[in-house]
Design a protein around this motif. Structure first.
Motif, PDB file in Angstrom:
ATOM      1  N   SER A  79      27.648 -49.256 -47.676  1.00 32.47           N
ATOM      2  CA  SER A  79      27.231 -47.925 -48.135  1.00 32.47           C
ATOM      3  C   SER A  79      28.043 -46.830 -47.436  1.00 32.47           C
ATOM      4  O   SER A  79      28.322 -45.786 -48.037  1.00 32.47           O
ATOM      5  CB  SER A  79      25.739 -47.725 -47.889  1.00 32.47           C
ATOM      6  N   LEU A  80      28.428 -47.066 -46.183  1.00 36.10           N
ATOM      7  CA  LEU A  80      29.295 -46.116 -45.481  1.00 36.10           C
ATOM      8  C   LEU A  80      30.653 -46.026 -46.172  1.00 36.10           C
ATOM      9  O   LEU A  80      31.174 -44.930 -46.424  1.00 36.10           O
ATOM     10  CB  LEU A  80      29.475 -46.551 -44.034  1.00 36.10           C
ATOM     11  N   TYR A  81      31.211 -47.198 -46.497  1.00 35.55           N
ATOM     12  CA  TYR A  81      32.547 -47.233 -47.094  1.00 35.55           C
ATOM     13  C   TYR A  81      32.569 -46.567 -48.457  1.00 35.55           C
ATOM     14  O   TYR A  81      33.565 -45.964 -48.848  1.00 35.55           O
ATOM     15  CB  TYR A  81      33.028 -48.683 -47.200  1.00 35.55           C
ATOM     16  N   ARG A  82      31.475 -46.637 -49.186  1.00 36.33           N
ATOM     17  CA  ARG A  82      31.413 -45.993 -50.504  1.00 36.33           C
ATOM     18  C   ARG A  82      31.674 -44.497 -50.395  1.00 36.33           C
ATOM     19  O   ARG A  82      32.239 -43.886 -51.300  1.00 36.33           O
ATOM     20  CB  ARG A  82      30.035 -46.239 -51.134  1.00 36.33           C
ATOM     21  N   VAL A  83      31.289 -43.900 -49.269  1.00 39.34           N
ATOM     22  CA  VAL A  83      31.506 -42.468 -49.050  1.00 39.34           C
ATOM     23  C   VAL A  83      32.918 -42.193 -48.540  1.00 39.34           C
ATOM     24  O   VAL A  83      33.590 -41.275 -49.010  1.00 39.34           O
ATOM     25  CB  VAL A  83      30.470 -41.913 -48.050  1.00 39.34           C
ATOM     26  N   VAL A  84      33.395 -42.979 -47.580  1.00 40.72           N
ATOM     27  CA  VAL A  84      34.621 -42.634 -46.868  1.00 40.72           C
ATOM     28  C   VAL A  84      35.891 -43.164 -47.515  1.00 40.72           C
ATOM     29  O   VAL A  84      36.989 -42.730 -47.147  1.00 40.72           O
ATOM     30  CB  VAL A  84      34.553 -43.111 -45.404  1.00 40.72           C
ATOM     31  N   ARG A  85      35.793 -44.086 -48.456  1.00 42.61           N
ATOM     32  CA  ARG A  85      37.003 -44.630 -49.087  1.00 42.61           C
ATOM     33  C   ARG A  85      37.770 -43.512 -49.793  1.00 42.61           C
ATOM     34  O   ARG A  85      37.176 -42.555 -50.309  1.00 42.61           O
ATOM     35  CB  ARG A  85      36.634 -45.737 -50.082  1.00 42.61           C
ATOM     36  N   PRO A  86      39.095 -43.597 -49.832  1.00 44.69           N
ATOM     37  CA  PRO A  86      39.901 -42.524 -50.440  1.00 44.69           C
ATOM     38  C   PRO A  86      39.546 -42.239 -51.893  1.00 44.69           C
ATOM     39  O   PRO A  86      39.664 -41.091 -52.341  1.00 44.69           O
ATOM     40  CB  PRO A  86      41.336 -43.052 -50.309  1.00 44.69           C
ATOM     41  N   ASP A  87      39.135 -43.261 -52.644  1.00 36.15           N
ATOM     42  CA  ASP A  87      38.762 -43.066 -54.043  1.00 36.15           C
ATOM     43  C   ASP A  87      37.246 -43.111 -54.214  1.00 36.15           C
ATOM     44  O   ASP A  87      36.732 -43.684 -55.167  1.00 36.15           O
ATOM     45  CB  ASP A  87      39.418 -44.133 -54.927  1.00 36.15           C
ATOM     46  N   SER A  88      36.543 -42.470 -53.304  1.00 41.31           N
ATOM     47  CA  SER A  88      35.082 -42.467 -53.340  1.00 41.31           C
ATOM     48  C   SER A  88      34.553 -42.054 -54.708  1.00 41.31           C
ATOM     49  O   SER A  88      35.019 -41.065 -55.291  1.00 41.31           O
ATOM     50  CB  SER A  88      34.531 -41.503 -52.287  1.00 41.31           C
ATOM     51  N   PRO A  89      33.581 -42.790 -55.249  1.00 45.95           N
ATOM     52  CA  PRO A  89      33.004 -42.403 -56.544  1.00 45.95           C
ATOM     53  C   PRO A  89      32.280 -41.066 -56.493  1.00 45.95           C
ATOM     54  O   PRO A  89      31.988 -40.482 -57.550  1.00 45.95           O
ATOM     55  CB  PRO A  89      32.045 -43.553 -56.856  1.00 45.95           C
ATOM     56  N   LEU A  90      31.996 -40.564 -55.303  1.00 45.87           N
ATOM     57  CA  LEU A  90      31.317 -39.276 -55.196  1.00 45.87           C
ATOM     58  C   LEU A  90      32.213 -38.116 -55.621  1.00 45.87           C
ATOM     59  O   LEU A  90      31.731 -37.026 -55.921  1.00 45.87           O
ATOM     60  CB  LEU A  90      30.836 -39.048 -53.760  1.00 45.87           C
ATOM     61  N   ILE A  91      33.521 -38.349 -55.661  1.00 51.98           N
ATOM     62  CA  ILE A  91      34.444 -37.283 -56.035  1.00 51.98           C
ATOM     63  C   ILE A  91      34.203 -36.842 -57.476  1.00 51.98           C
ATOM     64  O   ILE A  91      34.214 -35.647 -57.794  1.00 51.98           O
ATOM     65  CB  ILE A  91      35.907 -37.739 -55.858  1.00 51.98           C
ATOM     66  N   ASP A  92      33.963 -37.805 -58.346  1.00 50.97           N
ATOM     67  CA  ASP A  92      33.879 -37.509 -59.777  1.00 50.97           C
ATOM     68  C   ASP A  92      32.471 -37.607 -60.341  1.00 50.97           C
ATOM     69  O   ASP A  92      32.296 -37.578 -61.564  1.00 50.97           O
ATOM     70  CB  ASP A  92      34.793 -38.463 -60.559  1.00 50.97           C
ATOM     71  N   VAL A  93      31.464 -37.720 -59.495  1.00 53.10           N
ATOM     72  CA  VAL A  93      30.101 -37.818 -59.998  1.00 53.10           C
ATOM     73  C   VAL A  93      29.744 -36.540 -60.755  1.00 53.10           C
ATOM     74  O   VAL A  93      30.125 -35.437 -60.360  1.00 53.10           O
ATOM     75  CB  VAL A  93      29.105 -38.083 -58.842  1.00 53.10           C
ATOM     76  N   SER A  94      29.042 -36.675 -61.873  1.00 55.45           N
ATOM     77  CA  SER A  94      28.751 -35.511 -62.709  1.00 55.45           C
ATOM     78  C   SER A  94      27.291 -35.097 -62.700  1.00 55.45           C
ATOM     79  O   SER A  94      26.944 -34.044 -63.234  1.00 55.45           O
ATOM     80  CB  SER A  94      29.180 -35.788 -64.156  1.00 55.45           C
TER      81      SER A  94
END
Length: 247
Positions: A79-94
């Motif tokens: 769950s930590l990596y989901r945030v910190v990875r360079p292509d985090s899905p949080l970037i494009d969440v709508s």
């Protein structure tokens, strides 16, 4: 326009008392690239990264945040990596309700960061935007230029539809096609050179803020905080930039 009761936003960035924390990764057996991404993310923060192992080697791949010897929070490495990875899905969440942000990040208080690019700033902003959706209150978001709202237009429309009182700040280079937000359009460097997301919640315990200054092209220096006194100082300064348009 200046508010003598509060320092300018860049000065608030410089005056924050940095809090150094330690993040320990336990029983790690993930690809080296994952560890490199995590190390890269925290290398520009006041968070020391360490590795350790428990006596029995379980559970696998979990992380613990602590302040000296004081335990603060824990999370799975996944769950930590989901945030910190360079292509985090949080970037494009709508949609705000789609945000999954580990509780651990809510304990990284007054952590100063350097050299954050825009994608990292978007991900860091998501925790506060998600909290606004869950808790309500007034959300102040500085986009530097109003046109920077375009990629997140649908996201902020959903925040407003959920009852969040949204205030948008930036250079007036685009007309926001809705009256759902309160607009603060200014040419001032203080607005165009800073990035902020500030939640003015009903309870002091729920107030939080992200504030950063763009000191080089696409390189931000700043901090995020859950300290109500610091949040109130930022809000007091934003009062120097009254609304110029709807809602």
């Amino acid at each position: 326009m200046a508010d003598d009761a509060a320092p300018p936003l860049p000065d608030i960035v410089d005056r924050v008392d940095e809090r150094a924390l330690t993040l320990t990764l336990y029983n790690v057996d993930v690809p080296r690239s994952v560890l490199q991404d995590i190390q890269s993310y925290f290398a520009v923060q006041s968070v020391d990264l360490r590795r350790a192992a428990t006596d029995d080697g379980i559970p696998r791949n979990f992380v613990v945040l602590h302040d000296d010897s004081e335990y603060l929070a824990a999370s799975s490495l996944k769950s930590l990596y989901r945030v910190v990875r360079p292509d985090s899905p949080l970037i494009d969440v709508s949609a705000p309700e789609e945000i999954e942000y580990p509780e651990l990040f809510r304990h990284i208080d007054q952590s100063v960061f350097t050299d954050y690019g825009r994608d990292r700033m978007v991900v860091a902003s998501r925790e506060i935007e998600s909290s606004a959706h869950q808790l309500g209150g007034t959300l102040h978001a500085g986009f530097q230029r109003l046109s920077n709202l375009r990629p997140q237009y649908r996201f902020y429309e959903r925040l407003a539809a959920a009852g969040v009182d949204t205030h948008i700040y930036g250079r007036p280079n685009w007309t926001v096609p809705t009256d759902a937000h309160t607009i603060h359009a200014y040419e001032d460097d203080e607005i165009t050179d800073t990035w902020f997301v500030v939640l003015d919640a009903k309870s002091d315990d729920d107030k939080r803020a992200l504030l950063a200054e763009e000191r080089d092209d696409n390189q931000f220096y700043g901090f995020w905080t859950f300290n109500a006194a610091i949040v109130d100082t930022i809000l007091a300064r934003l009062n120097a930039f009254p609304a110029t348009g709807p809602a």
